[in-house]
Structure formats: structure tokens, C-alpha cells
Design a protein around this motif. Structure first.
Motif, PDB file in Angstrom:
ATOM      1  N   HIS A  24      31.585 -39.847  99.872  1.00 32.66           N
ATOM      2  CA  HIS A  24      32.146 -40.330  98.616  1.00 32.66           C
ATOM      3  C   HIS A  24      32.103 -41.855  98.533  1.00 32.66           C
ATOM      4  CE1 HIS A  24      35.082 -40.865  95.326  1.00 32.66           C
ATOM      5  NE2 HIS A  24      34.622 -39.696  94.933  1.00 32.66           N
ATOM      6  N   SER A  25      31.831 -42.355  97.343  1.00 34.29           N
ATOM      7  CA  SER A  25      31.658 -43.795  97.127  1.00 34.29           C
ATOM      8  C   SER A  25      32.915 -44.608  97.419  1.00 34.29           C
ATOM      9  CB  SER A  25      31.209 -44.059  95.680  1.00 34.29           C
ATOM     10  OG  SER A  25      32.169 -43.568  94.764  1.00 34.29           O
ATOM     11  N   SER A  26      34.073 -43.952  97.489  1.00 34.76           N
ATOM     12  CA  SER A  26      35.324 -44.681  97.726  1.00 34.76           C
ATOM     13  C   SER A  26      35.352 -45.332  99.104  1.00 34.76           C
ATOM     14  CB  SER A  26      36.522 -43.732  97.584  1.00 34.76           C
ATOM     15  OG  SER A  26      36.452 -42.676  98.528  1.00 34.76           O
ATOM     16  N   LEU A  27      34.583 -44.784 100.056  1.00 37.57           N
ATOM     17  CA  LEU A  27      34.573 -45.367 101.402  1.00 37.57           C
ATOM     18  C   LEU A  27      34.102 -46.813 101.366  1.00 37.57           C
ATOM     19  CD1 LEU A  27      33.077 -42.396 103.453  1.00 37.57           C
ATOM     20  CD2 LEU A  27      35.451 -43.178 103.462  1.00 37.57           C
ATOM     21  N   ASP A  28      32.894 -47.008 100.849  1.00 42.84           N
ATOM     22  CA  ASP A  28      32.336 -48.355 100.795  1.00 42.84           C
ATOM     23  C   ASP A  28      33.107 -49.233  99.818  1.00 42.84           C
ATOM     24  OD1 ASP A  28      30.339 -50.305 101.552  1.00 42.84           O
ATOM     25  OD2 ASP A  28      29.489 -50.052  99.559  1.00 42.84           O
ATOM     26  N   ALA A  29      33.564 -48.643  98.723  1.00 41.66           N
ATOM     27  CA  ALA A  29      34.275 -49.423  97.707  1.00 41.66           C
ATOM     28  C   ALA A  29      35.568 -50.018  98.246  1.00 41.66           C
ATOM     29  CB  ALA A  29      34.575 -48.535  96.496  1.00 41.66           C
ATOM     30  N   ASN A  30      36.237 -49.301  99.144  1.00 39.61           N
ATOM     31  CA  ASN A  30      37.524 -49.762  99.651  1.00 39.61           C
ATOM     32  C   ASN A  30      37.434 -50.566 100.939  1.00 39.61           C
ATOM     33  OD1 ASN A  30      39.096 -48.585  97.582  1.00 39.61           O
ATOM     34  ND2 ASN A  30      38.972 -46.591  98.579  1.00 39.61           N
ATOM     35  N   SER A  31      36.241 -50.679 101.507  1.00 41.63           N
ATOM     36  CA  SER A  31      36.092 -51.351 102.798  1.00 41.63           C
ATOM     37  C   SER A  31      36.236 -52.861 102.662  1.00 41.63           C
ATOM     38  CB  SER A  31      34.731 -51.019 103.410  1.00 41.63           C
ATOM     39  OG  SER A  31      33.698 -51.690 102.726  1.00 41.63           O
ATOM     40  N   GLU A  32      36.594 -53.496 103.778  1.00 47.99           N
ATOM     41  CA  GLU A  32      36.657 -54.950 103.838  1.00 47.99           C
ATOM     42  C   GLU A  32      35.265 -55.533 104.035  1.00 47.99           C
ATOM     43  OE1 GLU A  32      39.477 -56.592 103.366  1.00 47.99           O
ATOM     44  OE2 GLU A  32      40.612 -54.729 103.213  1.00 47.99           O
ATOM     45  N   ALA A  33      34.415 -54.787 104.722  1.00 47.90           N
ATOM     46  CA  ALA A  33      33.064 -55.266 105.014  1.00 47.90           C
ATOM     47  C   ALA A  33      32.156 -54.086 105.321  1.00 47.90           C
ATOM     48  CB  ALA A  33      33.079 -56.231 106.190  1.00 47.90           C
TER      49      ALA A  33
END
Length: 271
Positions: free
Chosen positions: A206-215
Motif C-alpha cells: 500500500h502507498s501509505s508506507l512510502d507516503a508516511n516514511s521519514e526517508a
């Protein structure tokens, strides 16, 4: 019921506080690797299969534990590291031994390996992991260093029974990672695969993983030279992304032999 009554029921103080323009006093961001990884939060190292993700993650963790002044050619703040080898623990042991021999490390370092996967959606396993991490942190403190980096390798092996494309499952998993970061006061760095098609340049699921990451750091083989691995700073929250550097894998003998008497070898990233 009027708004004043609501505020009275909550103790007379509004839930949300406003800070005036002239009262804003932002503090400098604390970096683990300057301009790449913050000291806390959740980050990702992603890439296709056999791109060199684990080699890179181990190299970064070992350099931080060894007190190297730079990681990825950026200024770094040393720390204790716990590496959760969920996918290939034996391979990680070989890579660590190869790194130790290649860099001539003979003194103890605040670096611990956990050779088992943890199911991020199992509360009891997460609680057990926290206890282990606290014990690691206490040992690191005795060596004069604090736990600053927790690596999970790989995400898919730490999501038993989860749907990677489910916003609910991935949202819950990310919340566990973020809570782990807060509880331990450390950065959680997750090794993850790119999309199943092999053409998607983003974390699988799900795209939320990368969207919520710090880096997010991506690792890919060069199309012109497959032995050359390209590292891209795909996302740096509160920093500048897009920077690149490259490494090759150098074969190193481990000083061990297999059942046929042949030397066991692994590889170490050379930038």
C-alpha cells in the motif's frame, strides 16, 4: 450545549493550541546520517530482488556501530544497532563476518543480530521484541553507546498473514513501526522489495508506507553495468532528495570452509 460548556467538560482548556507567527521557534532536526536519515522515525531501503539492499543496510548499520564519521559519504552520528535478520539470517552472518574481515575490525561493537522474524501484527511478539531491544540497549550503554538504529530485513517476512495492499493492514504495521521508534528513541529502518512487476519504483504494498516514511533509499543495478549498484535518496523528509552514489560488491573469504573443504565467501559494499 454551547462551546463554553464543552470546554468546561474538558477541564476548561481547548484541545488544540495555536502558536502565533512571531512565537515560532523551530529547532534543528537531529540526523543519524545528515541529510539522509533522521535520528528517529521510520525509513525504508527498497529495491528489486538481488539489488543489494541487505548488503547496503548491513554496511550502514555496521559503520554506525563502528563509529565511522561518515555513512553514504554523509556525516553520521554513531549509535548502537540491532539488525533483525528475518529473511536470511545465515546470509547476514556471512555478510557481517565478511565486513569484519574486510575492514579489519577486531574490537567489540554495539551491534546485535536477531536471527528470527517478528510478526508486526502480533501484539505478543512485538512486546517480546521490545524486551529484547531494551536488553540490547542496556548492553550498548555499558559500551558507552545508546541504541539508535533498528533494522528490519525484510518487511514481507515481518508481516505474516497480512495483505500488503490493504490500507488497514499496512496502516497498522506502520503504526507499530512508528510506536517502536518512539518507545526505543531510535530510527527504524525497514528493508523492503519494490513492486511485484519489477518495474514499479516504489515500496511493494500500500502507498501509505512510502507516503508516511521519514526517508526512502532505493537500490538498483545499473542498466549499463549490472555489477554497479546505484543508491538514490528517493525521499528525504525535511531534506533534499534525489542525490545518488554507487557501490560494487567485493568478494571476501570468511576464513571458514564448507563440508567440501572449500572456503566460504560473501560480499562487502565498496563505494
Amino acid at each position: 450545549m454551547c462551546s463554553s460548556d464543552l470546554e468546561s467538560d474538558r477541564g476548561g482548556k481547548p484541545r488544540f493550541q495555536a502558536i502565533n507567527f512571531h512565537d515560532l521557534k523551530p529547532e534543528p532536526l537531529a540526523w543519524r546520517v545528515k541529510g539522509v536519515l533522521p535520528s528517529t522515525g521510520v525509513g525504508f531501503i527498497g529495491g528489486p530482488t538481488k539489488a543489494g539492499k541487505s548488503f547496503l543496510a548491513l554496511d550502514m548499520g555496521l559503520r554506525l556501530a563502528a563509529g565511522a564519521p561518515k555513512v553514504l559519504n554523509r556525516r553520521a552520528r554513531p549509535c548502537g544497532v540491532v539488525y533483525i535478520a528475518a529473511e536470511d539470517p545465515k546470509g547476514c552472518e556471512y555478510r557481517i563476518k565478511a565486513w569484519e574481515r574486510r575492514h579489519h575490525r577486531q574490537t567489540p561493537m554495539p551491534f546485535d543480530l536477531i536471527p528470527q522474524p517478528v510478526n508486526l501484527l502480533d501484539d505478543s511478539q512485538v512486546m517480546d521484541l521490545r524486551r529484547t531491544l531494551r536488553a540490547c540497549g542496556q548492553r550498548f550503554e555499558a559500551q558507552g553507546q545508546s541504541l539508535g538504529l533498528i533494522v528490519l530485513d525484510t518487511l514481507s517476512r515481518c508481516l505474516s498473514g497480512a495483505d500488503e495492499n490493504s490500507s488497514a493492514d499496512m496502516g497498522r504495521a506502520f503504526a507499530v513501526l512508528a510506536d517502536l521508534s518512539r518507545a526505543m528513541g531510535a530510527l527504524v529502518l525497514v528493508v523492503a522489495h519494490f513492486g511485484k512487476s519489477g518495474q514499479e519504483r516504489g515500496i511493494r504494498g500500500h502507498s501509505s508506507l512510502d507516503a508516511n516514511s521519514e526517508a526512502t533509499i532505493s537500490v538498483e543495478r545499473s542498466s549499463d553495468d549490472p555489477d554497479l549498484r546505484i543508491v538514490t535518496l528517493a525521499k528525504v523528509k525535511n531534506g533534499v532528495d534525489g542525490g545518488q552514489l554507487a557501490f560494487r560488491l567485493e568478494e571476501v573469504g570468511l576464513g571458514l570452509t564448507d563440508e567440501d573443504g572449500e572456503e566460504i565467501v560473501s560480499c562487502v559494499p565498496i563505494f
